[in-house]
Design an enzyme around this catalytic site. Structure first.
Site, PDB file in Angstrom:
ATOM      1  N   GLY A 242     -11.537  11.180   2.018  1.00  0.00           N
ATOM      2  CA  GLY A 242     -10.201  11.433   2.548  1.00  0.00           C
ATOM      3  C   GLY A 242      -9.532  10.160   3.029  1.00  0.00           C
ATOM      4  CG  HIS A 243     -11.225   6.793   3.424  1.00  0.00           C
ATOM      5  ND1 HIS A 243     -12.259   7.669   3.667  1.00  0.00           N
ATOM      6  CD2 HIS A 243     -11.792   5.692   2.874  1.00  0.00           C
ATOM      7  CE1 HIS A 243     -13.396   7.111   3.297  1.00  0.00           C
ATOM      8  NE2 HIS A 243     -13.145   5.908   2.799  1.00  0.00           N
ATOM      9  CB  ALA A 244      -6.995   4.713  -0.255  1.00  0.00           C
TER      10      ALA A 244
ATOM     11  NE  ARG B 248     -11.853   5.822  -1.478  1.00  0.00           N
ATOM     12  CZ  ARG B 248     -12.387   4.732  -1.990  1.00  0.00           C
ATOM     13  NH1 ARG B 248     -13.634   4.463  -1.782  1.00  0.00           N
ATOM     14  NH2 ARG B 248     -11.664   3.873  -2.650  1.00  0.00           N
TER      15      ARG B 248
END
Length: 142
Positions: free
Chosen positions: A56-58, A103
């Site tokens: 839940g981040h990049a 992702r």
């Protein structure tokens, strides 16, 4: 393996060589050889409760190789324009994730171990946690 500039920008599945032996198999990942970065950090996720989504981040700079060391899980990648799903279930396949890809990791099987090789040490400022902020930043780079 030689990596060109275009290959560095795209996610890809990488076959990790296997040394077969009657005592068991051995696979080796060397930074700068099989993957296009030196490994500065290794971490792993395990005992993930059913139905839980991780990620839940990049990342702005960090690149990764994700391996299902045990069990299986799905990795959803998003570059700001399109989403792709990769199912990882073999310890001799790794998913290369370049910079600026959102992702999410989901559908963990019982006993799954998600091993991550990272190109950078932990740096809180490298993370983008809000999807809308990610899309803005990703599309401004195009």
């Amino acid at each position: 393996m030689e990596w060109n500039e275009e290959q560095l920008k795209e996610p890809r599945l990488i076959d990790i060589p296997i040394a077969h032996d009657q005592r068991g198999n051995l696979s080796v990942v060397e930074g700068g050889e099989l993957i296009p970065f030196d490994i500065k950090r290794l971490y792993y996720l395990y005992d993930v409760p059913g139905g839980t989504t991780r990620g839940g981040h990049a990342h702005r700079k960090l690149r990764q190789l994700i391996i299902a060391a045990s069990g299986s899980f799905d990795v959803i990648l998003d570059d700001g324009k399109k989403r792709s799903k990769y199912s990882l279930n073999r310890s001799y396949h790794g998913l290369y994730i370049p910079t600026m890809h959102w992702r999410e990791i989901e559908n963990f099987s019982s006993g799954a171990v998600c091993m991550v090789l990272a190109s950078e040490h932990y740096d809180k400022s490298d993370y983008i946690y809000e999807y809308e902020d990610f899309v803005k930043e990703a599309t401004s780079r195009i």
